[in-house]
Design a protein around this motif. Structure first.
Motif, PDB file in Angstrom:
ATOM      1  N   LEU A 290      11.174   4.167  -3.888  1.00  0.00           N
ATOM      2  CA  LEU A 290       9.980   3.440  -4.312  1.00  0.00           C
ATOM      3  C   LEU A 290       9.622   3.770  -5.754  1.00  0.00           C
ATOM      4  O   LEU A 290       9.565   4.948  -6.129  1.00  0.00           O
ATOM      5  N   PRO A 291       9.376   2.764  -6.575  1.00  0.00           N
ATOM      6  CA  PRO A 291       8.929   3.048  -7.946  1.00  0.00           C
ATOM      7  C   PRO A 291       7.513   3.605  -7.940  1.00  0.00           C
ATOM      8  O   PRO A 291       6.719   3.309  -7.050  1.00  0.00           O
ATOM      9  N   ASN A 292       7.208   4.412  -8.924  1.00  0.00           N
ATOM     10  CA  ASN A 292       5.875   5.003  -9.045  1.00  0.00           C
ATOM     11  C   ASN A 292       5.027   4.099  -9.941  1.00  0.00           C
ATOM     12  O   ASN A 292       5.214   4.051 -11.152  1.00  0.00           O
ATOM     13  N   VAL A 293       4.090   3.356  -9.334  1.00  0.00           N
ATOM     14  CA  VAL A 293       3.271   2.415 -10.103  1.00  0.00           C
ATOM     15  C   VAL A 293       2.108   3.111 -10.803  1.00  0.00           C
ATOM     16  O   VAL A 293       1.407   2.488 -11.608  1.00  0.00           O
ATOM     17  N   ASP A 294       1.865   4.391 -10.487  1.00  0.00           N
ATOM     18  CA  ASP A 294       0.864   5.192 -11.201  1.00  0.00           C
ATOM     19  C   ASP A 294      -0.515   4.548 -11.169  1.00  0.00           C
ATOM     20  O   ASP A 294      -1.186   4.424 -12.181  1.00  0.00           O
TER      21      ASP A 294
ATOM     22  N   LEU B 147       0.824  -1.205   0.000  1.00  0.00           N
ATOM     23  CA  LEU B 147       0.000   0.000   0.000  1.00  0.00           C
ATOM     24  C   LEU B 147       0.864   1.264   0.000  1.00  0.00           C
ATOM     25  O   LEU B 147       0.480   2.287  -0.579  1.00  0.00           O
ATOM     26  N   MET B 148       2.004   1.202   0.646  1.00  0.00           N
ATOM     27  CA  MET B 148       2.932   2.331   0.607  1.00  0.00           C
ATOM     28  C   MET B 148       3.417   2.554  -0.821  1.00  0.00           C
ATOM     29  O   MET B 148       3.559   3.700  -1.279  1.00  0.00           O
ATOM     30  N   LEU B 149       3.643   1.469  -1.527  1.00  0.00           N
ATOM     31  CA  LEU B 149       4.055   1.564  -2.921  1.00  0.00           C
ATOM     32  C   LEU B 149       2.937   2.141  -3.783  1.00  0.00           C
ATOM     33  O   LEU B 149       3.175   2.981  -4.664  1.00  0.00           O
ATOM     34  N   VAL B 150       1.708   1.708  -3.517  1.00  0.00           N
ATOM     35  CA  VAL B 150       0.566   2.141  -4.319  1.00  0.00           C
ATOM     36  C   VAL B 150       0.230   3.605  -4.068  1.00  0.00           C
ATOM     37  O   VAL B 150       0.059   4.399  -5.004  1.00  0.00           O
ATOM     38  N   PHE B 151       0.133   4.006  -2.786  1.00  0.00           N
ATOM     39  CA  PHE B 151      -0.344   5.342  -2.450  1.00  0.00           C
ATOM     40  C   PHE B 151       0.776   6.339  -2.150  1.00  0.00           C
ATOM     41  O   PHE B 151       0.488   7.520  -1.944  1.00  0.00           O
ATOM     42  N   ARG B 152       2.028   5.853  -2.104  1.00  0.00           N
ATOM     43  CA  ARG B 152       3.162   6.726  -1.834  1.00  0.00           C
ATOM     44  C   ARG B 152       2.885   7.563  -0.589  1.00  0.00           C
ATOM     45  O   ARG B 152       2.913   8.791  -0.605  1.00  0.00           O
ATOM     46  N   SER B 153       2.616   6.848   0.494  1.00  0.00           N
ATOM     47  CA  SER B 153       2.263   7.485   1.759  1.00  0.00           C
ATOM     48  C   SER B 153       2.656   6.559   2.904  1.00  0.00           C
ATOM     49  O   SER B 153       2.655   5.332   2.755  1.00  0.00           O
ATOM     50  N   ILE B 154       2.965   7.154   4.060  1.00  0.00           N
ATOM     51  CA  ILE B 154       3.261   6.387   5.260  1.00  0.00           C
ATOM     52  C   ILE B 154       1.993   6.147   6.077  1.00  0.00           C
ATOM     53  O   ILE B 154       1.722   5.035   6.530  1.00  0.00           O
ATOM     54  N   LEU B 155       1.209   7.191   6.252  1.00  0.00           N
ATOM     55  CA  LEU B 155       0.071   7.116   7.155  1.00  0.00           C
ATOM     56  C   LEU B 155      -1.113   6.350   6.569  1.00  0.00           C
ATOM     57  O   LEU B 155      -1.866   5.727   7.331  1.00  0.00           O
ATOM     58  N   VAL B 156      -1.296   6.391   5.264  1.00  0.00           N
ATOM     59  CA  VAL B 156      -2.429   5.676   4.658  1.00  0.00           C
ATOM     60  C   VAL B 156      -2.343   4.169   4.918  1.00  0.00           C
ATOM     61  O   VAL B 156      -3.326   3.546   5.356  1.00  0.00           O
ATOM     62  N   PRO B 157      -1.207   3.505   4.677  1.00  0.00           N
ATOM     63  CA  PRO B 157      -1.130   2.068   4.990  1.00  0.00           C
ATOM     64  C   PRO B 157      -1.286   1.763   6.475  1.00  0.00           C
ATOM     65  O   PRO B 157      -1.927   0.772   6.839  1.00  0.00           O
ATOM     66  N   VAL B 158      -0.692   2.601   7.334  1.00  0.00           N
ATOM     67  CA  VAL B 158      -0.810   2.372   8.779  1.00  0.00           C
ATOM     68  C   VAL B 158      -2.258   2.516   9.219  1.00  0.00           C
ATOM     69  O   VAL B 158      -2.777   1.716  10.009  1.00  0.00           O
ATOM     70  N   LYS B 159      -2.920   3.527   8.707  1.00  0.00           N
ATOM     71  CA  LYS B 159      -4.330   3.738   9.027  1.00  0.00           C
ATOM     72  C   LYS B 159      -5.189   2.585   8.519  1.00  0.00           C
ATOM     73  O   LYS B 159      -6.130   2.136   9.189  1.00  0.00           O
ATOM     74  N   ALA B 160      -4.846   2.055   7.340  1.00  0.00           N
ATOM     75  CA  ALA B 160      -5.583   0.913   6.785  1.00  0.00           C
ATOM     76  C   ALA B 160      -5.448  -0.308   7.684  1.00  0.00           C
ATOM     77  O   ALA B 160      -6.426  -1.025   7.936  1.00  0.00           O
ATOM     78  N   ALA B 161      -4.223  -0.567   8.172  1.00  0.00           N
ATOM     79  CA  ALA B 161      -4.004  -1.713   9.054  1.00  0.00           C
ATOM     80  C   ALA B 161      -4.726  -1.532  10.385  1.00  0.00           C
ATOM     81  O   ALA B 161      -5.301  -2.480  10.936  1.00  0.00           O
ATOM     82  N   ALA B 162      -4.719  -0.317  10.927  1.00  0.00           N
ATOM     83  CA  ALA B 162      -5.410  -0.052  12.190  1.00  0.00           C
ATOM     84  C   ALA B 162      -6.916  -0.250  12.033  1.00  0.00           C
ATOM     85  O   ALA B 162      -7.582  -0.810  12.916  1.00  0.00           O
ATOM     86  N   GLY B 163      -7.461   0.187  10.903  1.00  0.00           N
ATOM     87  CA  GLY B 163      -8.884  -0.022  10.645  1.00  0.00           C
ATOM     88  C   GLY B 163      -9.224  -1.498  10.558  1.00  0.00           C
ATOM     89  O   GLY B 163     -10.293  -1.931  11.004  1.00  0.00           O
TER      90      GLY B 163
END
Length: 747
Positions: A715-719, A547-563
């Motif tokens: 991280l590569p940009n998977v676009d 998810l970090m690769l997909v969204f290029r974000s730290i908090l989005v994957p962490v928030k997803a796992a917490a949810g």
């Protein structure tokens, strides 16, 4: 990624005849292979390396005559009568003789000779030994076994057939069709078009058909448990419909924005298809990750389901655009087709009407009340998770079978006549280097175990041909899945260890292993509990990186796992309340409450995590798309919810309907799996992803899309949001306009 899938979608649209032909040929070929190569499914849940399984392996080696499946025919005299009368003994003997004549039966034992008659003389147990393992017993042999005792039944005696020979694979039939029918209705309501709904359902059915056919074709070389095909069907059908739904929905949106059908389909596969691929990869990671726990039947279940999900992804990004080519603009409702005006620009125009939909209004409300929403959501799900603290797991037994079934009746009669412990007798396997040591150890163990609290009786040892192995049956005073029986197993093993006879003790004169349904269940549960932290770490870790690769974000994957933790906690709590505590169990057709099946927690965690990330990807990818294209973080959150709420709602209803269809099956294991998955999907989609996630994303603002500069470089940009695709298409359009202008100038 988006550019590659864009080209794939355009090619599939243009070569639709070829794509459809390839999939139909593949479906026929796989179906033929499944019919020719299909092997039997296994109903046992063994784990190599455990004490109980090693004891069973030793039994099969030293007592080959008893290594096949066993059955128990329970005979009960009418109220106030006894089987010890001449008439009763004659009826019982006739049952024994009839059972001995069954095909595949090694022998049936006379209960009057084995002492298997209740103290009041009303009940008797006829033990029937088959030559084949339970999975190898044919349907004809099982039907003949169930027919034994018809004359006794006609004479007024009650005859019921139980034992492991009655374990059969769950039958999936008309009940699951109800879930599919509900899914079709949801598609029709969502799309407002029979063509779009039918095409989406057809695409999913072809995918699940190909996946299941491939699975059964491999069943001759891979040992499938009876629940593996059901799980594969359950997931393959659910995600197949959802993945096709997302692509069709984006295609329709592109058509309404003025794109030609070919360009609309290509862009749909490039954008929504990217989300489908990464969502599917997340599900596959979660399912394939089950193989790391080292439990064969769980590995097979995970890989089988991962295979059908992979096929569903492949079908969605290839066959779906091909079918869209046949449908043209008929995927739109008739009213929208008539009202649509041609848009000359290749770039979509803003549609102000769509922003008045419920999704946009709901998103604005969440942004306004984000703090209370987050608090209420977290506290509410936490409260639902409270029963999970009391969760018990065990392997299923006949006492949880549907009321009225032969195996349930046999278990109930056995309990009435002999006590619940006779439904789950334990076996002690004593082995040594000499017959003398074995005999001495068996006598020592018998004396000690007979005095253990909770033991009803210990039978005399039965030696093997060489005398170096002996088996002793231990009858508990409580049922196989009772807490007291689990405690008894632990006490017996402790006593054996004190004697120095525990397995692995090379200094002792002999080794004593304990097995049986309860012992196997304890060993399975312990192994799964030990593997769960490793599994969570691997699966959640890999998914966060993805998810970090997909969204290029730290908090989005962490928030997803917490949810996800909120989702799985509430799901466990509700499932325990219904299936273990018995709350509202009648609504799901559950006859008897009891422990959850041992592998349900780890399986549920893997599947729900993958499905939770599905909705995370579908919703947040649109937020990311709008944020990258210039919207503020808050507006991107509103747009993501506004555009995705309708389709995610439909997807969640469809998936829960498909899972809910399995609740209608009689098998309590499948029923609990279907219920837990249906509840989990509803909680995750509506409470976590469409409520808490949106509120948290608006609260985080721009920080939600922050990524450290060193990770941004690495991280590569998977676009996945299609930004590079959009720039490339815009550049190509500008080049065409320049070329056209230059040509006009020369003319």
């Amino acid at each position: 990624m988006a550019t590659l899938l864009y080209r794939l979608g355009r090619t599939a649209f243009r070569k639709r005849h070829l794509v459809v032909a390839i999939w139909l040929i593949a479906l026929v070929a796989l179906g033929s292979a499944a019919l020719a190569l299909r092997g039997p499914t296994a109903s046992n849940f063994s784990i190599p390396g455990t004490e109980s399984q090693e004891a069973l392996d030793l039994l099969q080696e030293q007592f080959p005559q008893a290594s096949g499946a066993s059955g128990t025919i329970v005979i009960a005299a009418p109220e106030g009568e006894q089987l010890t009368t001449a008439e009763g003994q004659s009826a019982v003997l006739a049952v024994v003789v009839e059972a001995n004549e069954l095909p595949g039966v090694v022998g049936a034992l006379d209960p009057f000779q084995t002492g298997s008659v209740s103290q009041d003389g009303r009940y008797a147990l006829v033990t029937v030994q088959f030559a084949e393992q339970g999975d190898e017993v044919t349907a004809e042999q099982r039907e003949a076994y169930e027919a034994v005792g018809a004359p006794a039944r006609d004479a007024g005696y009650q005859v019921a057939h139980g034992g492991e020979v009655m374990n059969t694979e769950p039958h999936v039939g008309s009940q699951e069709a109800i879930g599919v029918a509900i899914a079709l209705v949801v598609l029709i309501v969502t799309f407002g078009s029979l063509v779009a709904a039918g095409m989406t359902m057809l695409n999913a059915l072809i995918g699940v058909g190909a996946g299941m056919a491939g699975l059964f074709a491999l069943s001759s070389v891979v040992s499938l448990t009876s629940t593996a095909p059901v799980l594969a069907l359950m997931l393959g059908l659910a995600v197949g419909i959802d993945y096709s739904l997302f692509i069709t929905s984006r295609h329709r949106q592109n058509l309404l924005e003025g794109f030609e059908p070919e360009e609309a389909a290509a862009r749909a596969v490039g954008t929504a298809g990217s989300a489908v691929v990464f969502a599917g990869v997340t599900v596959v990671i979660a399912l394939a990750g089950l193989s790391i726990v080292g439990i064969p039947f769980l590995t097979v279940m995970g890989l089988a389901a991962a295979g059908t999900v992979s096929v569903a992804v492949l079908v969605a990004i290839t066959l779906q655009p091909a079918l869209l080519g046949y449908a043209g603009r008929r995927v739109l409702p008739r009213g929208k087709r008539a009202a649509q005006q041609t848009v000359e620009s290749a770039e979509p125009a803003t549609n102000g009407v769509e922003k008045e939909s419920f999704g946009f209004r709901w998103a604005r409300l969440l942004v306004k009340l984000r703090i209370p929403v987050i608090l209420v959501g977290v506290v509410g799900l936490g409260a639902l998770a409270v029963p999970a603290a009391d969760m018990r797991i065990a392997l299923p037994d006949a006492s949880t079978a549907p009321v009225g079934s032969s195996e349930r009746t046999a278990a109930d009669l056995t309990t009435a006549g002999f006590g619940p412990g006779f439904n789950g007798r334990l076996l002690m396997v004593v082995s040594a280097d000499s017959a003398e040591d074995t005999t001495a150890a068996a006598a020592q163990v018998t004396g000690v175990v007979q005095g253990v609290d909770g033991v009803l009786v210990v039978t005399p040892p039965q030696p093997s041909q060489d005398g170096r192995t002996a088996i002793l049956a231990v009858v508990p005073s409580t049922g196989p899945t009772d807490v007291e029986t689990e405690d008894l197993v632990e006490r017996i093993r402790s006593e054996i260890a004190v004697l120095g006879l525990a397995p692995g003790n090379d200094d002792g004169p002999a080794e004593v292993s304990l097995t049986g349904a309860t012992a196997v269940g304890i060993d399975v549960s312990d192994k799964l509990s030990d593997a769960l932290p490793i599994y969570l770490l691997l699966v959640v870790g890999l998914s966060i990186l993805l998810l970090m690769l997909v969204f290029r974000s730290i908090l989005v994957p962490v928030k997803a796992a917490a949810g996800f933790l909120l989702t799985v906690g509430a799901t466990f709590g509700i499932t325990v309340a219904v299936f273990q505590w018995g709350w509202l169990s009648g609504l799901v057709g559950l006859d008897s409450a009891g422990p959850l099946v041992s592998f349900l927690p780890i399986l549920l965690i893997g599947i729900l995590f993958g499905l939770a990330m599905d909705y995370e990807v579908f919703l947040v990818s649109r937020m990311r798309e709008d944020f990258v294209h210039g919207d503020t973080a808050t507006q991107a959150t509103i747009n993501g919810m506004g555009h995705g709420a309708r389709v995610v709602t439909a997807a969640a209803l469809i998936m829960s309907a498909v899972f809910g269809g399995f609740v209608l099956l009689d098998d309590p294991v499948i029923k609990s799996m279907g219920f837990a998955l249906a509840i989990g999907v509803l909680i995750d989609a509506f409470v976590v992803r469409m409520t808490i996630v949106s509120a948290v994303m608006s609260l985080l603002g721009d920080a939600g899309w922050w990524l450290p500069s060193f990770l941004r470089r690495v991280l590569p940009n998977v676009d996945i949001e299609g930004e590079q695709l959009r720039l490339r298409l815009a550049a190509e359009r500008d080049a065409q306009l320049v070329s056209a202008g230059a040509g006009a100038g020369r003319s």
